[in-house]
Design a protein around this motif. Structure first.
Motif, PDB file in Angstrom:
ATOM      1  N   MET A 170       0.841  -1.195   0.000  1.00  0.00           N
ATOM      2  CA  MET A 170       0.000   0.000   0.000  1.00  0.00           C
ATOM      3  C   MET A 170       0.875   1.244   0.000  1.00  0.00           C
ATOM      4  SD  MET A 170      -3.135   1.019   2.528  1.00  0.00           S
ATOM      5  CE  MET A 170      -4.256   2.326   2.054  1.00  0.00           C
ATOM      6  N   ILE A 171       0.390   2.289  -0.656  1.00  0.00           N
ATOM      7  CA  ILE A 171       1.108   3.563  -0.721  1.00  0.00           C
ATOM      8  C   ILE A 171       0.282   4.606   0.013  1.00  0.00           C
ATOM      9  CG2 ILE A 171       1.930   5.390  -2.259  1.00  0.00           C
ATOM     10  CD1 ILE A 171       2.291   3.134  -4.384  1.00  0.00           C
ATOM     11  N   VAL A 172       0.947   5.413   0.808  1.00  0.00           N
ATOM     12  CA  VAL A 172       0.283   6.488   1.538  1.00  0.00           C
ATOM     13  C   VAL A 172       0.905   7.813   1.127  1.00  0.00           C
ATOM     14  CG1 VAL A 172      -0.315   7.434   3.790  1.00  0.00           C
ATOM     15  CG2 VAL A 172      -0.130   4.952   3.492  1.00  0.00           C
ATOM     16  N   VAL A 173       0.067   8.759   0.723  1.00  0.00           N
ATOM     17  CA  VAL A 173       0.515  10.117   0.418  1.00  0.00           C
ATOM     18  C   VAL A 173      -0.250  11.070   1.327  1.00  0.00           C
ATOM     19  CG1 VAL A 173       0.735  11.923  -1.324  1.00  0.00           C
ATOM     20  CG2 VAL A 173       0.963   9.526  -1.991  1.00  0.00           C
ATOM     21  N   GLN A 174       0.477  11.768   2.162  1.00  0.00           N
ATOM     22  CA  GLN A 174      -0.130  12.769   3.042  1.00  0.00           C
ATOM     23  C   GLN A 174       0.504  14.124   2.727  1.00  0.00           C
ATOM     24  OE1 GLN A 174       0.946  13.465   7.372  1.00  0.00           O
ATOM     25  NE2 GLN A 174      -1.062  12.478   7.637  1.00  0.00           N
ATOM     26  N   ARG A 175      -0.308  15.044   2.218  1.00  0.00           N
ATOM     27  CA  ARG A 175       0.208  16.393   1.947  1.00  0.00           C
ATOM     28  C   ARG A 175      -0.396  17.375   2.946  1.00  0.00           C
ATOM     29  NH1 ARG A 175      -0.749  19.912  -3.519  1.00  0.00           N
ATOM     30  NH2 ARG A 175      -2.912  19.495  -2.911  1.00  0.00           N
ATOM     31  N   VAL A 176       0.480  18.082   3.644  1.00  0.00           N
ATOM     32  CA  VAL A 176       0.073  19.134   4.566  1.00  0.00           C
ATOM     33  C   VAL A 176       0.356  20.467   3.874  1.00  0.00           C
ATOM     34  CG1 VAL A 176       0.336  20.125   6.864  1.00  0.00           C
ATOM     35  CG2 VAL A 176       0.685  17.656   6.517  1.00  0.00           C
ATOM     36  N   LEU A 177      -0.702  21.177   3.491  1.00  0.00           N
ATOM     37  CA  LEU A 177      -0.581  22.416   2.732  1.00  0.00           C
ATOM     38  C   LEU A 177      -1.023  23.592   3.599  1.00  0.00           C
ATOM     39  CD1 LEU A 177      -1.742  22.996  -0.957  1.00  0.00           C
ATOM     40  CD2 LEU A 177      -2.243  24.664   0.836  1.00  0.00           C
ATOM     41  N   THR A 178      -0.125  24.560   3.755  1.00  0.00           N
ATOM     42  CA  THR A 178      -0.437  25.783   4.477  1.00  0.00           C
ATOM     43  C   THR A 178      -0.383  26.943   3.490  1.00  0.00           C
ATOM     44  OG1 THR A 178       0.640  24.855   6.442  1.00  0.00           O
ATOM     45  CG2 THR A 178       0.134  27.198   6.487  1.00  0.00           C
ATOM     46  N   ALA A 179      -1.439  27.761   3.424  1.00  0.00           N
ATOM     47  CA  ALA A 179      -1.522  28.845   2.440  1.00  0.00           C
ATOM     48  C   ALA A 179      -1.820  30.166   3.143  1.00  0.00           C
ATOM     49  CB  ALA A 179      -2.611  28.538   1.408  1.00  0.00           C
ATOM     50  N   TRP A 180      -1.128  31.234   2.711  1.00  0.00           N
ATOM     51  CA  TRP A 180      -1.314  32.535   3.339  1.00  0.00           C
ATOM     52  C   TRP A 180      -0.951  33.664   2.374  1.00  0.00           C
ATOM     53  CZ3 TRP A 180       2.795  29.349   3.947  1.00  0.00           C
ATOM     54  CH2 TRP A 180       4.085  29.870   3.840  1.00  0.00           C
ATOM     55  N   THR A 181      -1.190  34.897   2.792  1.00  0.00           N
ATOM     56  CA  THR A 181      -0.825  36.094   2.036  1.00  0.00           C
ATOM     57  C   THR A 181       0.137  36.923   2.892  1.00  0.00           C
ATOM     58  OG1 THR A 181      -2.599  37.511   2.886  1.00  0.00           O
ATOM     59  CG2 THR A 181      -3.137  36.085   1.010  1.00  0.00           C
ATOM     60  N   VAL A 194       4.256  20.026   2.994  1.00  0.00           N
ATOM     61  CA  VAL A 194       5.015  18.900   3.556  1.00  0.00           C
ATOM     62  C   VAL A 194       4.337  17.642   3.048  1.00  0.00           C
ATOM     63  CG1 VAL A 194       5.830  17.736   5.624  1.00  0.00           C
ATOM     64  CG2 VAL A 194       5.606  20.232   5.609  1.00  0.00           C
ATOM     65  N   VAL A 195       5.047  16.884   2.213  1.00  0.00           N
ATOM     66  CA  VAL A 195       4.484  15.681   1.600  1.00  0.00           C
ATOM     67  C   VAL A 195       5.163  14.460   2.223  1.00  0.00           C
ATOM     68  CG1 VAL A 195       3.941  14.499  -0.548  1.00  0.00           C
ATOM     69  CG2 VAL A 195       4.178  16.995  -0.547  1.00  0.00           C
ATOM     70  N   ASN A 196       4.386  13.682   2.957  1.00  0.00           N
ATOM     71  CA  ASN A 196       4.863  12.435   3.559  1.00  0.00           C
ATOM     72  C   ASN A 196       4.367  11.269   2.713  1.00  0.00           C
ATOM     73  OD1 ASN A 196       5.939  13.799   5.930  1.00  0.00           O
ATOM     74  ND2 ASN A 196       3.813  14.065   6.573  1.00  0.00           N
ATOM     75  N   VAL A 197       5.302  10.444   2.226  1.00  0.00           N
ATOM     76  CA  VAL A 197       4.946   9.331   1.337  1.00  0.00           C
ATOM     77  C   VAL A 197       5.526   8.041   1.905  1.00  0.00           C
ATOM     78  CG1 VAL A 197       5.032   8.416  -1.007  1.00  0.00           C
ATOM     79  CG2 VAL A 197       5.027  10.894  -0.647  1.00  0.00           C
ATOM     80  N   ALA A 198       4.675   7.018   2.013  1.00  0.00           N
ATOM     81  CA  ALA A 198       5.110   5.708   2.524  1.00  0.00           C
ATOM     82  C   ALA A 198       4.822   4.620   1.504  1.00  0.00           C
ATOM     83  CB  ALA A 198       4.397   5.387   3.838  1.00  0.00           C
ATOM     84  N   HIS A 199       5.748   3.671   1.399  1.00  0.00           N
ATOM     85  CA  HIS A 199       5.596   2.502   0.523  1.00  0.00           C
ATOM     86  C   HIS A 199       5.543   1.281   1.433  1.00  0.00           C
ATOM     87  CE1 HIS A 199       7.350  -0.073  -3.018  1.00  0.00           C
ATOM     88  NE2 HIS A 199       6.068  -0.297  -2.800  1.00  0.00           N
ATOM     89  N   LEU A 200       4.345   0.771   1.644  1.00  0.00           N
ATOM     90  CA  LEU A 200       4.123  -0.286   2.628  1.00  0.00           C
ATOM     91  C   LEU A 200       3.640  -1.568   1.971  1.00  0.00           C
ATOM     92  CD1 LEU A 200       2.160   1.849   5.250  1.00  0.00           C
ATOM     93  CD2 LEU A 200       4.630   1.467   5.139  1.00  0.00           C
TER      94      LEU A 200
END
Length: 222
Positions: free
Chosen positions: A1-12, A175-181
């Protein structure tokens, strides 16, 4: 299984200094997986807090050591977003998809492809091509190569100008966390185990010079 977790912070620019900067910098770089395997409540309630922490870490480490899977890989895409207009309140969504047997798969700002048993992770240029101006330009280089049983993190930030009628820069941190399980991930996989590789592409987002101002960055390099 593959897990992709993207934490996106957006601002001005309104959150470049305090108090907005304090709130956006407080957004964590890893979160629990909503579709991860939870521990049995009756098992954990009998343990001390320290014992539970050790058991969670050991369970996550065991998940990383399972034998390689066969067939098409399932992909869990976990999107975590914190935006200035929402006062940086974290909002989460998740979806389960399938990695194609041939060719790359794009989701959450990255391209995934299986090559010789390894999961190859590259930036997805098309995400930034939709913007009028991007600084710094982000080519679709390979950023991670993960054999079964490993996970990695890609940290990056950039500024963009995507609305012709809105004359101000937008800022984003990913921040992109990717796991190959080989099997289902524990819910706290990214919180209790160490990344095998961390790629840090964070830069100072000062105003780009004319030579650095790349209009509609279309092509990447491999």
């Amino acid at each position: 299984m593959i897990v992709v977790q993207r934490v996106l912070t957006a601002w001005t620019k309104r959150s470049r200094g305090a108090p907005g900067a304090v709130r956006r910098n407080a957004v964590a770089e890893m979160f629990r997986l909503p579709h991860g395997d939870p521990a049995a409540p009756e098992e954990w309630v009998k343990r001390s807090r320290g014992a539970r922490r050790v058991a969670r870490r050991d369970a996550a480490a065991k998940a990383l050591q399972l034998p390689p899977p066969g067939g098409q890989a399932e992909v869990l895409v976990h999107q975590v977003v914190a935006r200035e207009e929402d006062d940086f309140v974290v909002r989460q969504t998740a979806a389960r998809l399938t990695l194609p047997e041939v060719g790359p798969f794009s989701s959450a700002g990255v391209q995934l492809e299986m090559v010789a048993g390894q999961l190859v992770v590259a930036g997805d240029t098309r995400v930034w091509c939709q913007c009028f101006t991007v600084f710094p330009p982000r080519p679709n280089d390979t950023v991670l190569r993960l054999p079964v049983g490993q996970w990695g993190r890609w940290r990056l930030n950039f500024r963009l100008w995507e609305d012709w009628g809105n004359c101000e820069w937008q800022y984003q941190k990913w921040v992109v966390n990717v796991a190959h399980l080989a099997g289902p991930p524990p819910a706290d996989l990214f919180q209790v185990t160490e990344a095998a590789d961390i790629v840090d592409d964070m830069v100072r987002l000062s105003r780009p010079t004319r030579s650095q101002d790349r209009r509609i960055f279309r092509s990447g390099r491999r």
